[in-house]
Design a protein around this motif. Structure first.
Motif, PDB file in Angstrom:
ATOM      1  N   ASN A   1       0.851  -1.185   0.000  1.00 27.43           N
ATOM      2  CA  ASN A   1       0.000   0.000   0.000  1.00 27.43           C
ATOM      3  C   ASN A   1       0.888   1.235   0.000  1.00 27.43           C
ATOM      4  O   ASN A   1       2.120   1.134   0.064  1.00 27.43           O
ATOM      5  CB  ASN A   1      -0.955  -0.004   1.206  1.00 27.43           C
ATOM      6  CG  ASN A   1      -0.227  -0.191   2.519  1.00 27.43           C
ATOM      7  OD1 ASN A   1       0.683   0.580   2.847  1.00 27.43           O
ATOM      8  ND2 ASN A   1      -0.605  -1.214   3.276  1.00 27.43           N
TER       9      ASN A   1
ATOM     10  N   VAL B   1      -1.474   3.027  -6.131  1.00 24.82           N
ATOM     11  CA  VAL B   1      -0.695   2.784  -4.916  1.00 24.82           C
ATOM     12  C   VAL B   1       0.756   3.255  -5.049  1.00 24.82           C
ATOM     13  O   VAL B   1       1.255   4.009  -4.206  1.00 24.82           O
ATOM     14  CB  VAL B   1      -0.710   1.279  -4.547  1.00 24.82           C
ATOM     15  CG1 VAL B   1       0.125   1.033  -3.293  1.00 24.82           C
ATOM     16  CG2 VAL B   1      -2.135   0.795  -4.332  1.00 24.82           C
TER      17      VAL B   1
ATOM     18  N   GLU C   1      -2.549  -1.038  -9.797  1.00 26.90           N
ATOM     19  CA  GLU C   1      -1.761  -0.786  -8.580  1.00 26.90           C
ATOM     20  C   GLU C   1      -0.719   0.308  -8.778  1.00 26.90           C
ATOM     21  O   GLU C   1      -0.441   1.098  -7.871  1.00 26.90           O
ATOM     22  CB  GLU C   1      -1.078  -2.073  -8.112  1.00 26.90           C
ATOM     23  CG  GLU C   1      -2.014  -3.096  -7.489  1.00 26.90           C
ATOM     24  CD  GLU C   1      -2.714  -3.977  -8.510  1.00 26.90           C
ATOM     25  OE1 GLU C   1      -3.433  -4.900  -8.095  1.00 26.90           O
ATOM     26  OE2 GLU C   1      -2.513  -3.754  -9.732  1.00 26.90           O
TER      27      GLU C   1
END
Length: 314
Positions: A167, A214, A210
């Motif tokens: 994350n 992220v 992602e």
């Protein structure tokens, strides 16, 4: 403080090659010219291996008394060896925290033996964090070789669990720890590349989001803090650009495959983000040749040279 840094060398799995390479490396003239190595292990274990390689028993030893040598068979690691491995490392780390040594190097462990001992162990970085009272989420592994410095956001996790652990916060922490470690290695303005997760770093969202959702926000946060961070890049091509001082990757194989493919001996596994300067060797316990006098200590010699040099900036 001595003119030369003192380094505690934990012997690792007593049934593996660790005791043998510890003896060989600590007798190495190049090592002794740059640091004062102190072996942390069991004296009787070391004496046994020293006899095998026809060397005198080492003099500078801290005897932990973790295992009965009469029940030790080289090449046959078990739960007792797993417990002893971490007792040696713990004693070495305690010495560093007490400022009795400047750094720690750990010889190879056997993961299955530590597991057999019922100990929760997923690698030295998180173990070291717990030992030193540091947040485990702020300590990472950086593989250092002649060619690469590669830091891992996640390490010994199954791929599905590693993806769940990625994350913005975890990636940001890894980037910050990498930048700080490079500063300690006397690289004042490091340039760092960050990998993606998906093929071709997601190809603009075609192969996953992602990178957009992220990784890029973590990179932008680091840039806002004044760091020279680039990416995300596809992990298959990122290493082709040698202009970077370090590379941050998302999971184990993205970093370990290139590091070990290019250099199986000259790899040191530094724990970064810890208050203790700590590294382990970049190879395993080689149970198949343990106790036969054939172990190559060059990887440990290389690691000791790296950590002795790193003490200058610690």
């Amino acid at each position: 403080m001595n003119a030369k840094p003192s380094v505690a060398v934990a012997i690792g799995d007593p049934a593996g090659i660790g005791p043998e390479i510890a003896i060989k490396a600590c007798l190495n003239r190049e090592v002794r010219d740059i640091c004062d190595p102190i072996i942390v292990g069991d004296y009787e274990v070391l004496a046994r291996y020293a006899h095998t390689i026809r060397k005198p028993p080492p003099e500078n030893v801290i005897d932990v008394g973790a295992i009965n040598v009469n029940f030790l068979t080289p090449g046959e690691s078990d739960a007792a060896c797993g417990r002893a491995t971490l007792e040696y490392a713990a004693k070495a780390v305690d010495l560093a925290q007490a400022m009795e040594v400047d750094a720690v190097v750990a010889c190879p462990q056997t993961q299955s033996s530590i597991k057999a001992a019922g100990i929760n162990f997923d690698g030295y970085p998180s173990w070291l964090a717990r030992r030193t009272g540091t947040n485990p989420e702020e300590v990472f592994m950086m593989l250092i070789s002649d060619r690469f410095r590669i830091a891992h956001v996640t390490l010994h996790l199954g791929l599905r669990d590693a993806l769940d652990a990625l994350n913005k916060t975890s990636i940001s922490r890894a980037i910050e720890a990498t930048n700080g470690a490079l500063n300690k290695l006397l690289i004042s303005s490091p340039k760092i590349a960050v990998s993606g997760i998906n093929p071709h770093a997601g190809e603009g969202g075609m192969f996953g989001l992602e990178e957009i959702e992220v990784i890029t926000p973590a990179i932008e946060k680091a840039r806002a803090g004044g760091m020279d961070i680039h990416g995300p890049f596809g992990a298959d091509t990122m290493y082709l650009d040698p202009s970077y001082d370090a590379y941050v990757v998302m999971y184990h194989d993205q970093g370990h495959i290139p590091a070990k493919l290019l250099n199986t001996i000259g790899n040191a596994a530094f724990a970064i983000g810890s208050p203790v300067l700590f590294s382990s060797v970049g190879h395993g316990s080689a149970l198949d040749i343990a106790g036969k006098g054939r172990a190559d200590a060059s990887g440990l010699v290389w690691t000791l040279k790296q950590i002795a040099g790193a003490t200058a900036g610690a």
